[in-house]
Design an enzyme around this catalytic site. Structure first.
Site, PDB file in Angstrom:
ATOM      1  N   ILE A  14       0.832  -1.210   0.000  1.00  0.00           N
ATOM      2  CA  ILE A  14       0.000   0.000   0.000  1.00  0.00           C
ATOM      3  C   ILE A  14       0.867   1.261   0.000  1.00  0.00           C
ATOM      4  O   ILE A  14       0.492   2.280  -0.593  1.00  0.00           O
ATOM      5  CB  ILE A  14      -1.026   0.007   1.163  1.00  0.00           C
ATOM      6  CG1 ILE A  14      -2.116   1.036   0.894  1.00  0.00           C
ATOM      7  CG2 ILE A  14      -0.369   0.241   2.519  1.00  0.00           C
ATOM      8  CD1 ILE A  14      -2.911   0.820  -0.365  1.00  0.00           C
ATOM      9  N   SER A  36      11.904   0.482   7.126  1.00  0.00           N
ATOM     10  CA  SER A  36      11.417  -0.814   6.645  1.00  0.00           C
ATOM     11  C   SER A  36      12.354  -1.888   7.142  1.00  0.00           C
ATOM     12  O   SER A  36      13.563  -1.662   7.288  1.00  0.00           O
ATOM     13  CB  SER A  36      11.375  -0.794   5.117  1.00  0.00           C
ATOM     14  OG  SER A  36      11.253  -2.092   4.634  1.00  0.00           O
ATOM     15  N   LYS A  90      -5.418   1.866   7.720  1.00  0.00           N
ATOM     16  CA  LYS A  90      -6.502   1.097   8.322  1.00  0.00           C
ATOM     17  C   LYS A  90      -6.047  -0.356   8.507  1.00  0.00           C
ATOM     18  O   LYS A  90      -5.250  -0.832   7.695  1.00  0.00           O
ATOM     19  CB  LYS A  90      -7.777   1.159   7.498  1.00  0.00           C
ATOM     20  CG  LYS A  90      -7.662   0.857   6.022  1.00  0.00           C
ATOM     21  CD  LYS A  90      -7.410  -0.481   5.447  1.00  0.00           C
ATOM     22  CE  LYS A  90      -8.012  -1.712   5.955  1.00  0.00           C
ATOM     23  NZ  LYS A  90      -7.618  -2.895   5.085  1.00  0.00           N
ATOM     24  N   ASP A 168      -9.611  -7.868   7.040  1.00  0.00           N
ATOM     25  CA  ASP A 168      -8.659  -6.863   6.539  1.00  0.00           C
ATOM     26  C   ASP A 168      -9.297  -6.097   5.369  1.00  0.00           C
ATOM     27  O   ASP A 168      -9.354  -4.864   5.410  1.00  0.00           O
ATOM     28  CB  ASP A 168      -7.324  -7.503   6.143  1.00  0.00           C
ATOM     29  CG  ASP A 168      -6.374  -6.456   5.597  1.00  0.00           C
ATOM     30  OD1 ASP A 168      -5.871  -5.644   6.385  1.00  0.00           O
ATOM     31  OD2 ASP A 168      -6.198  -6.398   4.357  1.00  0.00           O
TER      32      ASP A 168
HETATM   33  P1  NAP Z   1       2.556  -5.552   3.050  1.00  0.00           P
HETATM   34  O1  NAP Z   1       2.687  -5.508   1.565  1.00  0.00           O
HETATM   35  O2  NAP Z   1       2.795  -6.840   3.762  1.00  0.00           O
HETATM   36  O3  NAP Z   1       3.524  -4.417   3.612  1.00  0.00           O
HETATM   37  C1  NAP Z   1       3.740  -4.184   4.969  1.00  0.00           C
HETATM   38  C2  NAP Z   1       5.144  -3.626   5.124  1.00  0.00           C
HETATM   39  O4  NAP Z   1       5.397  -3.323   6.481  1.00  0.00           O
HETATM   40  C3  NAP Z   1       6.230  -4.599   4.680  1.00  0.00           C
HETATM   41  O5  NAP Z   1       7.094  -3.897   3.826  1.00  0.00           O
HETATM   42  C4  NAP Z   1       6.919  -4.967   5.972  1.00  0.00           C
HETATM   43  O6  NAP Z   1       8.256  -5.227   5.815  1.00  0.00           O
HETATM   44  C5  NAP Z   1       6.727  -3.721   6.780  1.00  0.00           C
HETATM   45  N1  NAP Z   1       6.888  -3.938   8.210  1.00  0.00           N
HETATM   46  C6  NAP Z   1       6.419  -4.937   8.968  1.00  0.00           C
HETATM   47  N2  NAP Z   1       6.760  -4.735  10.265  1.00  0.00           N
HETATM   48  C7  NAP Z   1       7.465  -3.590  10.286  1.00  0.00           C
HETATM   49  C8  NAP Z   1       8.100  -2.859  11.312  1.00  0.00           C
HETATM   50  N3  NAP Z   1       8.097  -3.269  12.580  1.00  0.00           N
HETATM   51  N4  NAP Z   1       8.735  -1.710  10.971  1.00  0.00           N
HETATM   52  C9  NAP Z   1       8.759  -1.292   9.690  1.00  0.00           C
HETATM   53  N5  NAP Z   1       8.193  -1.950   8.675  1.00  0.00           N
HETATM   54  C10 NAP Z   1       7.540  -3.084   8.982  1.00  0.00           C
HETATM   55  O7  NAP Z   1       1.125  -5.049   3.500  1.00  0.00           O
HETATM   56  P2  NAP Z   1       0.194  -3.951   2.807  1.00  0.00           P
HETATM   57  O8  NAP Z   1      -0.707  -4.599   1.817  1.00  0.00           O
HETATM   58  O9  NAP Z   1       1.006  -2.795   2.364  1.00  0.00           O
HETATM   59  O10 NAP Z   1      -0.756  -3.585   4.050  1.00  0.00           O
HETATM   60  C11 NAP Z   1      -0.259  -2.828   5.132  1.00  0.00           C
HETATM   61  C12 NAP Z   1      -1.454  -2.178   5.797  1.00  0.00           C
HETATM   62  O11 NAP Z   1      -2.109  -1.354   4.839  1.00  0.00           O
HETATM   63  C13 NAP Z   1      -2.511  -3.200   6.290  1.00  0.00           C
HETATM   64  O12 NAP Z   1      -3.032  -2.790   7.523  1.00  0.00           O
HETATM   65  C14 NAP Z   1      -3.589  -3.150   5.233  1.00  0.00           C
HETATM   66  O13 NAP Z   1      -4.884  -3.384   5.785  1.00  0.00           O
HETATM   67  C15 NAP Z   1      -3.483  -1.700   4.767  1.00  0.00           C
HETATM   68  N6  NAP Z   1      -3.959  -1.521   3.404  1.00  0.00           N
HETATM   69  C16 NAP Z   1      -3.550  -2.364   2.397  1.00  0.00           C
HETATM   70  C17 NAP Z   1      -4.091  -2.203   1.120  1.00  0.00           C
HETATM   71  C18 NAP Z   1      -3.660  -3.073  -0.045  1.00  0.00           C
HETATM   72  O14 NAP Z   1      -4.244  -2.939  -1.134  1.00  0.00           O
HETATM   73  N7  NAP Z   1      -2.667  -3.935   0.080  1.00  0.00           N
HETATM   74  C19 NAP Z   1      -5.009  -1.196   0.871  1.00  0.00           C
HETATM   75  C20 NAP Z   1      -5.342  -0.320   1.902  1.00  0.00           C
HETATM   76  C21 NAP Z   1      -4.813  -0.497   3.161  1.00  0.00           C
HETATM   77  P3  NAP Z   1       8.758  -6.743   5.544  1.00  0.00           P
HETATM   78  O15 NAP Z   1       8.245  -7.070   4.175  1.00  0.00           O
HETATM   79  O16 NAP Z   1      10.199  -6.596   5.634  1.00  0.00           O
HETATM   80  O17 NAP Z   1       8.157  -7.577   6.634  1.00  0.00           O
END
Ligand code: NAP
Length: 314
Positions: A14, A36, A90, A168
């Site tokens: 995201i 990150s 969110k 989610d």
């Molecule tokens: P994602 O692709 O798994 O990305 C999450 C990121 O956070 C990863 O790069 C991860 O790094 C990093 N991370 C984890 N723990 C961390 C820490 N302690 N310090 C710093 N970085 C850390 O997930 P995402 O899809 O972006 O979703 C993240 C959030 O956004 C969720 O709550 C989701 O509900 C929300 N969201 C997502 C979407 C969507 O379309 N995907 C849309 C709207 C909202 P590593 O890879 O190194 O673990």
């Protein structure tokens, strides 16, 4: 006016798809740092942890937290204690107590705290709210169905405690319905289906009722094959209103569907800029409260184990 200097924490899907483009197109912001776990290069100084960022010489006004929800509280707490403004993706946290603690801390520090609900900013949502305000609503049907393997590949955190599973995406529907209905929703029943190897549900059916007695049902499915379905259908005394594609498309009665522009994240950043200027808190937990009630009061069933790269086993 001085730009708001942003550090982005969690450079995943995201952050790359939406936050970085929205930040780059808004002249009120400047992306100055990223945090990150991986060595994610986005053209600004990179730090492995928030503690490292806060110890560094980087000058930051606000932090946008795009990590999985389970780690947000500790990150946000450290940042708020330093007197910096915070935007939370969110859901704002997996625990209501964490959100309440962050609100109290932000108010004590006199800084902005924004719990962003991106779907509320979808183009059809505000026109839908205005249309429904003067109608006698009879029933609402929510269908929020997508294939987790397509939309969340490799996101193991979604199945861990606090990852929320099908909630989610499903909480996006709840964020819309709690915005467009004029009165509050109460959860009556929930059926939750947990894969045997997961701590979060893969399917959920919710039955809710508004203070005015309107029935609202939601069917959430994370194993849906084919085209995703992110629809909300509101039946009123005069016509049916349908929001599709997560709120981007609005159809009222027999009129042709209207597709609005993709404005969710630009609008979130405009709102955040205002909150930072005013040093105020905008945190609405009503979607998260409905999810919490479903976990507290829902009936549970077990499904075969979820194995991402092998289909459903069992
Ligand atoms: P994602 O692709 O798994 O990305 C999450 C990121 O956070 C990863 O790069 C991860 O790094 C990093 N991370 C984890 N723990 C961390 C820490 N302690 N310090 C710093 N970085 C850390 O997930 P995402 O899809 O972006 O979703 C993240 C959030 O956004 C969720 O709550 C989701 O509900 C929300 N969201 C997502 C979407 C969507 O379309 N995907 C849309 C709207 C909202 P590593 O890879 O190194 O673990």
């Amino acid at each position: 006016m001085q730009k708001i200097r942003i550090a982005l924490v969690g450079v995943g899907k995201i952050a790359r798809d939406q936050h970085i483009p929205a930040l780059l197109q808004n002249p009120g912001f400047e992306l100055v740092a990223a945090v990150s776990l991986m060595d994610e290069q986005v053209g600004v100084p990179h730090f492995a942890t928030v503690a490292e960022l806060l110890r560094s010489a980087a000058v930051v006004d606000a932090v946008v937290i795009c990590t999985p929800p389970q780690v947000r509280f500790d990150i946000a707490r450290q940042v708020l204690q330093q007197g910096l403004h915070v935007m939370l993706e969110k859901p704002p946290a997996p625990r209501l107590t964490e959100v309440q603690a962050l609100v109290a801390l932000a108010k004590a520090q006199g800084v902005a705290l924004f719990a962003a609900w991106h779907c509320r900013e979808a183009a059809g949502v505000e026109p839908a709210r205005q249309w429904l305000a003067s109608r006698a609503l009879q029933r609402v049907n929510i269908s929020w169905k997508e294939d987790v393997r397509v939309w969340h590949p490799g996101q193991a955190w979604i199945w861990q405690p606090g990852g929320m599973g099908v909630f989610d995406p499903g909480i996006n529907a709840l964020s819309i319905i709690t915005r467009i209905l004029p009165d509050r929703l109460v959860l009556r029943d929930a059926n939750l289906v947990f894969p045997s190897n997961c701590h979060a549900p893969i399917r959920a059916q919710l039955s809710m009722v508004s203070s005015a007695g309107v029935e609202v049902v939601a069917d959430l499915d994370f194993e849906h094959r084919g085209e995703p379905c992110w629809d909300i259908v509101c039946e009123s005394d005069t016509a049916t209103l349908q929001l599709s594609e997560g709120g981007a498309v609005l159809q009222i009665g027999e009129q042709a569907p209207v597709r609005g522009p993709d404005v969710e994240y630009p609008r979130l950043y405009r709102r955040f800029a205002q909150l930072v200027r005013d040093c105020t808190v905008d945190v609405d937990t009503t979607p998260l409260e409905l999810v919490a009630d479903a976990f507290l009061c829902g009936r549970r069933a077990t499904a075969p184990a979820f194995i991402e790269d092998q289909g459903i086993s069992g």
